[in-house]
Design a protein around this motif. Structure first.
Motif, mmCIF file in Angstrom:
data_model
loop_
_atom_site.group_PDB
_atom_site.id
_atom_site.type_symbol
_atom_site.label_atom_id
_atom_site.label_comp_id
_atom_site.label_asym_id
_atom_site.label_seq_id
_atom_site.Cartn_x
_atom_site.Cartn_y
_atom_site.Cartn_z
ATOM 1 N N TYR A 82 95.920 -21.850 28.547
ATOM 2 C CA TYR A 82 95.457 -22.438 27.246
ATOM 3 C C TYR A 82 94.749 -21.196 26.568
ATOM 4 N N LEU A 83 95.226 -20.854 25.232
ATOM 5 C CA LEU A 83 94.745 -19.896 24.504
ATOM 6 C C LEU A 83 94.096 -20.458 23.070
ATOM 7 N N GLY A 84 92.684 -19.878 23.212
ATOM 8 C CA GLY A 84 92.269 -20.004 21.906
ATOM 9 C C GLY A 84 91.053 -21.038 21.890
ATOM 10 N N ALA A 85 90.589 -21.592 22.960
ATOM 11 C CA ALA A 85 89.364 -22.472 23.023
ATOM 12 C C ALA A 85 88.052 -21.895 22.223
ATOM 13 N N ARG A 86 87.550 -22.597 21.544
ATOM 14 C CA ARG A 86 86.335 -22.241 20.743
ATOM 15 C C ARG A 86 85.256 -23.240 21.043
ATOM 16 N N ASP A 87 83.960 -22.638 21.504
ATOM 17 C CA ASP A 87 83.001 -23.175 21.858
ATOM 18 C C ASP A 87 82.023 -23.777 20.533
ATOM 19 N N ASN A 88 82.379 -23.208 19.457
ATOM 20 C CA ASN A 88 81.624 -23.788 18.245
ATOM 21 C C ASN A 88 82.268 -24.860 17.467
ATOM 22 N N SER A 89 83.048 -25.521 18.009
ATOM 23 C CA SER A 89 83.740 -26.681 17.299
ATOM 24 C C SER A 89 84.091 -27.854 18.087
ATOM 25 N N MET A 90 83.333 -28.924 17.862
ATOM 26 C CA MET A 90 83.616 -30.257 18.657
ATOM 27 C C MET A 90 85.176 -30.313 18.535
ATOM 28 N N THR A 91 85.815 -30.278 17.414
ATOM 29 C CA THR A 91 87.389 -30.426 17.231
ATOM 30 C C THR A 91 87.858 -29.791 18.477
ATOM 31 N N HIS A 92 87.705 -28.403 18.407
ATOM 32 C CA HIS A 92 88.291 -27.322 19.612
ATOM 33 C C HIS A 92 87.859 -27.822 20.931
ATOM 34 N N GLN A 93 86.684 -28.253 21.056
ATOM 35 C CA GLN A 93 86.292 -28.650 22.609
ATOM 36 C C GLN A 93 87.019 -29.856 22.996
ATOM 37 N N LEU A 94 87.434 -30.840 22.137
ATOM 38 C CA LEU A 94 88.123 -32.102 22.233
ATOM 39 C C LEU A 94 89.512 -31.759 22.856
ATOM 40 N N ARG A 95 90.234 -30.500 22.030
ATOM 41 C CA ARG A 95 91.592 -30.115 22.394
ATOM 42 C C ARG A 95 91.325 -29.462 23.731
ATOM 43 N N LEU A 96 90.292 -28.857 24.015
ATOM 44 C CA LEU A 96 90.408 -28.254 25.377
ATOM 45 C C LEU A 96 90.091 -29.346 26.292
ATOM 46 N N ASP A 97 89.496 -30.416 26.188
ATOM 47 C CA ASP A 97 89.297 -31.480 27.104
ATOM 48 C C ASP A 97 90.776 -32.251 27.330
ATOM 49 N N GLY A 98 91.616 -32.132 26.284
ATOM 50 C CA GLY A 98 92.829 -33.002 26.406
ATOM 51 C C GLY A 98 93.528 -31.839 27.460
ATOM 52 N N TYR A 99 93.707 -30.798 27.356
ATOM 53 C CA TYR A 99 94.524 -29.869 28.196
ATOM 54 C C TYR A 99 93.657 -30.028 29.634
ATOM 55 N N LEU A 100 92.580 -30.225 29.785
ATOM 56 C CA LEU A 100 91.794 -30.029 31.091
ATOM 57 C C LEU A 100 91.872 -31.361 31.818
ATOM 58 N N ASN A 101 92.048 -32.632 31.098
ATOM 59 C CA ASN A 101 92.483 -33.892 31.658
ATOM 60 C C ASN A 101 93.949 -33.685 32.162
ATOM 61 N N ALA A 102 94.810 -33.426 31.290
ATOM 62 C CA ALA A 102 96.377 -33.166 31.903
ATOM 63 C C ALA A 102 96.377 -32.474 33.145
ATOM 64 N N CYS A 103 95.675 -31.301 33.051
ATOM 65 C CA CYS A 103 95.695 -30.448 34.418
ATOM 66 C C CYS A 103 95.140 -31.164 35.709
ATOM 67 N N LYS A 104 93.969 -31.990 35.350
ATOM 68 C CA LYS A 104 93.352 -32.539 36.386
ATOM 69 C C LYS A 104 94.169 -33.995 36.883
ATOM 70 N N LYS A 105 95.119 -34.245 35.852
ATOM 71 C CA LYS A 105 95.789 -35.507 36.348
ATOM 72 C C LYS A 105 97.036 -35.058 36.947
ATOM 73 N N HIS A 106 97.498 -33.788 36.955
ATOM 74 C CA HIS A 106 98.823 -33.155 37.638
ATOM 75 C C HIS A 106 98.485 -32.281 38.481
ATOM 76 N N GLY A 107 97.514 -31.903 38.818
ATOM 77 C CA GLY A 107 97.102 -31.148 39.857
ATOM 78 C C GLY A 107 97.231 -29.662 39.447
ATOM 79 N N ILE A 108 97.131 -29.475 38.205
ATOM 80 C CA ILE A 108 97.634 -27.933 37.815
ATOM 81 C C ILE A 108 96.009 -27.260 37.637
ATOM 82 N N GLU A 109 96.073 -25.952 37.878
ATOM 83 C CA GLU A 109 95.041 -25.076 37.970
ATOM 84 C C GLU A 109 95.025 -24.544 36.543
ATOM 85 N N PRO A 110 93.691 -24.974 35.776
ATOM 86 C CA PRO A 110 93.712 -24.597 34.490
ATOM 87 C C PRO A 110 93.270 -23.187 34.414
#
Length: 336
Positions: free
Chosen positions: A183-211
């Motif tokens: 996952y490239l481009g996570a930004r800490d200063n934006s709730m929008t980008h935090q939510l996008r990162l959360d989506g990636y992390l949720n999918a990784c957790k669901k499928h047992g992928i190492e983020p």
């Protein structure tokens, strides 16, 4: 040489100032032939109504302020185009300002628009801090935010479901056999980008992928930043089979860096973005991405603002629109 006035028009038309004024306002006291002649002379002389004087009488300007972080960002320019078209259909003009990803400048241009007595303001904010710096202003003028998910804040906003969109993107790559997804481009200063990162992390957790995450410490996402982050990553051996970018602009930068390194997309590396900017569909790019329904965002934001103008004391409104995958040719199936 000054502006043409009603008195100038009256002199040429050979009628009184009051007759010209009534003719232009559609008063029934003026005959149709006189009205048409006055209108024709106004057009010939290049007369334009005094909008400032009119706004003082009508208590409104029919102008909507729009603040974007950068008009040269393709997503911002496309949103501006949709907003401008729909605003005109609703009887309003748009006054556009850039904040240049700067909170102080964002506050300055917001104040400028308030000074111009705009009827309301739509803005794509710098980040989640924008609410705090602008809350004394947004309490005074109808305001709608686009893009930034102000979930628990007393603001009106329209956004796409960023977490769901990025989770769908990650799961699409998973369905193609990818298990090492950067996952490239996570930004800490934006709730929008935090939510996008959360989506990636949720999918990784669901499928047992190492983020695996490369963060963007800048205040913005751009071609240049995507290129710089990818170029640095490609300098060392890497094991990822796919890169998922926080924005299309970053992904296009990755394409350039991959090309210079001899990395073929999608043969050697699959790539996805988020936003579905117009550049993404160009044949040399052909980027698989997550679509933000920009026209729908614009219409929803404008309708929300106009309702707020009519009912300034109404409860704050929050609208979340659904994203969708746009499958092109920058990803391929693999056997892991």
């Amino acid at each position: 040489m000054g502006f043409v006035t009603l008195k100038d028009v009256a002199k040429v038309a050979g009628v009184s100032y009051a007759t010209v004024s009534r003719a232009l306002s559609g008063s029934p006291e003026i005959g149709e032939s006189t009205r048409k002649r006055v209108v024709r002379i106004c057009e010939e002389m290049g007369y334009t109504p005094n909008s400032v004087a009119r706004s003082m009488v009508m208590k409104r300007t029919n102008i909507i302020g729009l603040i974007v972080t950068s008009i040269d960002n393709p997503f911002m320019s496309e949103m501006t185009a949709h907003l401008e078209i729909y605003a005109r259909q609703c009887g309003y003009n748009l006054m556009v300002c850039n904040s240049s990803y700067n909170l102080d400048l964002e506050k300055e241009v917001f104040s400028l628009l308030m000074g111009r007595k705009v009827d309301g303001i739509i803005m794509i904010p710098v980040g989640s801090e924008s609410h705090e710096t602008l809350k004394t202003f947004t309490a005074q003028v109808p305001t709608v935010f686009i893009g930034e998910n102000m979930i628990d804040l007393p603001e009106n906003y329209v956004s796409v479901d960023n977490a769901t969109g990025m989770q769908q993107a990650t799961e699409y790559l998973y369905s193609l056999g990818h298990r090492r997804i950067l996952y490239l481009g996570a930004r800490d200063n934006s709730m929008t980008h935090q939510l996008r990162l959360d989506g990636y992390l949720n999918a990784c957790k669901k499928h047992g992928i190492e983020p695996s995450i490369i963060r963007n410490t800048s205040a913005r996402s751009s071609f240049q930043i995507g290129y710089a982050l990818a170029k640095q990553h490609f300098e060392q051996p890497f094991s990822e089979t796919a890169i998922l970018c926080a924005a299309d602009t970053l992904a296009i930068g990755v394409i350039q860096a991959a090309y210079e390194k001899g990395i073929r997309i999608p043969d050697d590396l699959s790539l996805m973005g988020f936003d579905n900017i117009s550049f993404s569909a160009l044949p040399p790019i052909d980027l698989t991405t997550v679509n933000q329904p920009k026209q729908e965002l614009a219409v929803s934001a404008m309708d929300m603002l106009l309702n707020r103008i009519r009912k300034p004391d109404a409860p704050h409104t929050k609208t979340i629109l659904s994203p969708s995958l746009v499958i092109r040719n920058s990803c391929r199936a693999i056997e892991d």
